[in-house]
Structure formats: C-alpha cells, structure tokens
Design a protein around this motif. Sequence first.
Motif, PDB file in Angstrom:
ATOM      1  N   VAL A   1       1.011  -1.250   0.169  1.00 16.97           N
ATOM      2  CA  VAL A   1       0.154  -0.116   0.085  1.00 16.97           C
ATOM      3  C   VAL A   1       0.756   1.277  -0.118  1.00 16.97           C
ATOM      4  O   VAL A   1       0.737   2.319  -0.766  1.00 16.97           O
ATOM      5  CB  VAL A   1      -0.866  -0.081   1.076  1.00 16.97           C
ATOM      6  CG1 VAL A   1      -1.881   1.386   1.255  1.00 16.97           C
ATOM      7  CG2 VAL A   1      -1.975  -1.094   1.041  1.00 16.97           C
TER       8      VAL A   1
ATOM      9  N   GLU B   1       0.408  -4.799  -6.105  1.00 18.93           N
ATOM     10  CA  GLU B   1       0.499  -3.518  -6.373  1.00 18.93           C
ATOM     11  C   GLU B   1      -0.578  -2.877  -7.346  1.00 18.93           C
ATOM     12  O   GLU B   1      -1.288  -1.804  -7.198  1.00 18.93           O
ATOM     13  CB  GLU B   1       1.756  -2.923  -6.333  1.00 18.93           C
ATOM     14  CG  GLU B   1       1.997  -1.276  -6.474  1.00 18.93           C
ATOM     15  CD  GLU B   1       3.492  -1.138  -6.639  1.00 18.93           C
ATOM     16  OE1 GLU B   1       3.940  -0.449  -7.764  1.00 18.93           O
ATOM     17  OE2 GLU B   1       4.488  -1.517  -6.079  1.00 18.93           O
TER      18      GLU B   1
ATOM     19  N   VAL C   1      -4.098  -2.557  -5.837  1.00 24.08           N
ATOM     20  CA  VAL C   1      -4.393  -1.509  -5.040  1.00 24.08           C
ATOM     21  C   VAL C   1      -4.293  -0.149  -5.827  1.00 24.08           C
ATOM     22  O   VAL C   1      -5.255   0.958  -5.730  1.00 24.08           O
ATOM     23  CB  VAL C   1      -3.186  -1.290  -4.163  1.00 24.08           C
ATOM     24  CG1 VAL C   1      -3.229   0.118  -3.254  1.00 24.08           C
ATOM     25  CG2 VAL C   1      -3.070  -2.439  -3.109  1.00 24.08           C
TER      26      VAL C   1
ATOM     27  N   ILE D   1      -8.092   3.566   3.256  1.00 22.02           N
ATOM     28  CA  ILE D   1      -7.528   2.454   2.973  1.00 22.02           C
ATOM     29  C   ILE D   1      -7.388   1.660   4.238  1.00 22.02           C
ATOM     30  O   ILE D   1      -6.616   2.468   5.194  1.00 22.02           O
ATOM     31  CB  ILE D   1      -6.248   2.482   2.035  1.00 22.02           C
ATOM     32  CG1 ILE D   1      -6.474   3.778   0.992  1.00 22.02           C
ATOM     33  CG2 ILE D   1      -5.580   1.195   1.819  1.00 22.02           C
ATOM     34  CD1 ILE D   1      -5.098   4.212   0.515  1.00 22.02           C
TER      35      ILE D   1
ATOM     36  N   THR E   1      -6.180  -2.232   6.168  1.00 25.20           N
ATOM     37  CA  THR E   1      -5.551  -3.296   6.195  1.00 25.20           C
ATOM     38  C   THR E   1      -6.083  -4.058   7.490  1.00 25.20           C
ATOM     39  O   THR E   1      -6.132  -3.342   8.652  1.00 25.20           O
ATOM     40  CB  THR E   1      -3.857  -3.370   6.113  1.00 25.20           C
ATOM     41  OG1 THR E   1      -3.400  -2.602   7.168  1.00 25.20           O
ATOM     42  CG2 THR E   1      -3.622  -2.733   4.784  1.00 25.20           C
TER      43      THR E   1
ATOM     44  N   LEU F   1      -7.351  -5.957   2.569  1.00 25.23           N
ATOM     45  CA  LEU F   1      -7.329  -4.665   2.487  1.00 25.23           C
ATOM     46  C   LEU F   1      -8.677  -4.222   1.815  1.00 25.23           C
ATOM     47  O   LEU F   1      -9.409  -4.837   1.110  1.00 25.23           O
ATOM     48  CB  LEU F   1      -6.346  -4.545   1.081  1.00 25.23           C
ATOM     49  CG  LEU F   1      -6.313  -3.146   0.569  1.00 25.23           C
ATOM     50  CD1 LEU F   1      -5.593  -2.090   1.331  1.00 25.23           C
ATOM     51  CD2 LEU F   1      -5.578  -3.309  -0.823  1.00 25.23           C
TER      52      LEU F   1
ATOM     53  N   VAL G   1     -10.580  -0.492   0.200  1.00 26.17           N
ATOM     54  CA  VAL G   1     -10.888   0.906  -0.374  1.00 26.17           C
ATOM     55  C   VAL G   1     -12.170   1.349  -0.259  1.00 26.17           C
ATOM     56  O   VAL G   1     -13.020   0.910  -0.986  1.00 26.17           O
ATOM     57  CB  VAL G   1      -9.988   0.777  -1.586  1.00 26.17           C
ATOM     58  CG1 VAL G   1     -10.165   2.175  -2.135  1.00 26.17           C
ATOM     59  CG2 VAL G   1      -8.512   0.205  -1.603  1.00 26.17           C
TER      60      VAL G   1
ATOM     61  N   SER H   1      -7.556  -7.275 -11.962  1.00 25.66           N
ATOM     62  CA  SER H   1      -7.521  -7.386 -10.504  1.00 25.66           C
ATOM     63  C   SER H   1      -8.186  -8.496 -10.011  1.00 25.66           C
ATOM     64  O   SER H   1      -7.662  -9.293  -9.175  1.00 25.66           O
ATOM     65  CB  SER H   1      -7.851  -6.022  -9.707  1.00 25.66           C
ATOM     66  OG  SER H   1      -7.421  -4.951 -10.201  1.00 25.66           O
TER      67      SER H   1
END
Length: 437
Positions: A277, A314, A317, A338, A340, A353, A355, A391
């Motif tokens: 992140v 990555e 994210v 964000i 975790t 994770l 968002v 993703s």
Amino acid sequence: MYRKQEILEKLTGIQSSRKSYYSELIYLVEEMKKKNNQLAVINQLTQIQINATWPETSIAIATQLQLIIPFEHFALSLQQGSALSTYLSRWNGAEWQCQSWQQSASTDLAQAAQRLHDSISEVLPQHLATSVPLQNLRKQTFGFLTILHHEGQQLSNEESELFQLTASHVGVCVENILLFHDLSEKVKIEAQLVQSAKMAAIGEIAAGIAHELNSPLTAILGNSQLLLREMGTSEAAPLMNDIYRCGVRCKKIIQNLLTFSRQEEYQFEEVFLDDVVEDALGLIGYQLTVSGLSIQFEQAPAKLSFYGSRHQIEQIVINLLLNARDALAGQQDGRITIRTFLHKDENRSYAGLSVHDNGMGILPEHLPQIFQPFFSTKDRSKGTGLGLSVSLGIAAAHGGKLWAESESNQYSLFTLLLPLSFDEEVDHGEETDPDSR
C-alpha cells in the motif's frame, strides 16, 4: 340441617373428591399448556431457513430450545468429511453470540461426544455438557446438539427425553440445510467452470491481439519520439506529442491485456501488505492529493504478510485507488480510506485490504457486471473496462478474493483478501470487520 349435610359429606367423601377433581383438572390443564408450548417450539425448529448460515442456525435452535429446556449455552456440531465443525452460541445477557472451530472427527460415537465435550470445556470451564446425536433417516450420526449448564444442575428425565425428541426433529431440518449447501456449492462450481471457460477464451483472444499490436506500436512510439526531438517547438510538435501520448495509452492497454491473459509471470515471495500500500501511495499519492482528495491509511495492529507477487498486488491497489478517484471527480469533500486488517473464516486466515470512497457509488444493476472484461461505466477516453477484471484474475491466482459493495450516491467499498503466509505468526493480531468504516 347444616349439621346433617356436614355429616353426609364426611361419610361419603363427596367434598374431598370434589377438591381432588379440581386439583387434577388444574394439573391437566397446565400439562396441556406445557405440551402445546413444546409442540409449538418443535414446529418452529423445523422451520429454520434452509439458506441460513450455520451460526444463524445454531442461534435459531438455541433461541427456541431455551423456551422449553433450561440451559445457559448451546452448541451445534456437524461432521463433514473428516472434520467436526462446532458452532457455540453463548448468551451474554442481552443477545446470542456465536463462535466456531473445527477438530478432527471420530467414527466412534461415544469418543466423538467426549472429544466434543473436552473442546467445549476449554472454552466454558465449570459447565456440564449434555449432547444428543443428530441422525439421518438411515440412523447415521452426522452431528450433535449440546446444551451447557453450570455444575450442580441436571436435566430431569422428562427434560432429557424432550431433548432427544427435539433432536430427532431438528436433525431433519439440519440435514435439509446440509443438502441445500451441497447443491448450492455444486451450482456455484458449475457457474465458475462456465465463467472460467469464457475467461480463458477471452484471455486467448486478448493475448493474440496484444502480441499482434505490440510490434507496430513499438515502431509508432519510437518514431514519434525521434520526430519530437527533431521538431523542437514547431507548430506540428503538439500534434506529434498527442500521437505519442495516445501510443503510450495503447501500450498500457496492451500490458493490461497481457496481464489479464496471464501471459506475464511474476516471482512469488513473502510480502507485507502495508508495504504494498505504501508503494502504491508513493506512485499515485501525489496525483490523488492534487485532485483535492483526502487520503487516510489505517494499518492493522499486526504486520500481515502473504505469499505472492508484490507487483501484481500493487497493481490491484493502484486500480482500486484510481477507480475511487474517478468516482469522486468533482466532489468537494472527497475521501478515500484504505484499511488493512486480519480476517478469519471457518477455514483459514487472510490479510485484508479495503478501499472505501464516499463518491457516486455504483448502480445496483451495474454491480454484478463490474468485474466482467471490457465493462466500464466511465467515458471511453477514461477507461478500458479491464482494470477490475485484471484485478480479480490476480486475486484468484493468489488464492484470494475480491468483491465490491456500494450504495448509489453514497459510497463504494472494495475488499481484497489474500491468504496469510503463516497463520501462527498473527495470533496476536486483532480480527477486524472490513465493513467498519
């Protein structure tokens, strides 16, 4: 006259018989009420929702059973394969709360019940456990109902018989739920196989297109850079610069196509999720900030690691953050949070994770389609419809999960779960609800 009546009543016993009759009548009425209450409870137990989860089923049984049998806590145990799953419903004075665990199953009924009682006593010491087996129509045991009460308290013979009778009715309902879960899982697997075949076909087409376009695009980018150097500040330079920028955008689309078709391989290693992140924010954090957005990063209490590709995660994210930015376009108080967190389910633990943005949200009719390749709600100049599908493919390749929740004009929440590399290293971590915001 009254004296004579009194003598007759004493000699014949009419008055005493009348009193005994009324006492027996009251007793019978109370017994009938109790039996009716028991039948009503048993009827409710046979009407548990067939699509209920096992914690919901355990709490539903405990809620009804407590109306006719005195106990403090309740456990539903189910044998599936070589594992015995236990769902312990505990009363905290205000509501039922359920916790679950698994242990190896035993083929011996008495031994299985004893091992179950031992595991429950570790959670609730100084409690006595009484279990009755759940059996199918072939008299095969597939689980247990267990009630717990303090030491010194015991069930009466009548209550024990009632508990066994209840188990025979509940067993039919629980077996139906098991069959429903098995059928749902088969349907889900079949749907996944169909979807996998579609994705594989699209992947092959995408890989072919990407390879065919790579060669001419390389020439376009290279030649346009050379021409830009020669043009300097001439009038045609802006036009050539547009050609170059469009070529770069095409290059990114091709890279997404190659990733989507799984033609690009990355080295897997142990990676800490917070570091990924931080790297993603280092790349696009400034871009998000200058867009007028507030970025908040809430880290889990413990460092969470997964085994996988740092670059691919990555990319997920970054895709999620850029989508959040686009959803907040033109909004005054745009916020991206964000988080975790540690997530545990019945089978294993995950590094999580999420968002969250307070943007325009996703329309209900669009939500089931957002992970499909080439589906996009953005303008054609802003999106290719591959970011989320790429993703999702990366998450699946890591043994993880990715899903979205949204309320139109309120928020969007994307959650990514990746299997922890070592569960025992995060026992001190705090499990967190990904929906808490």
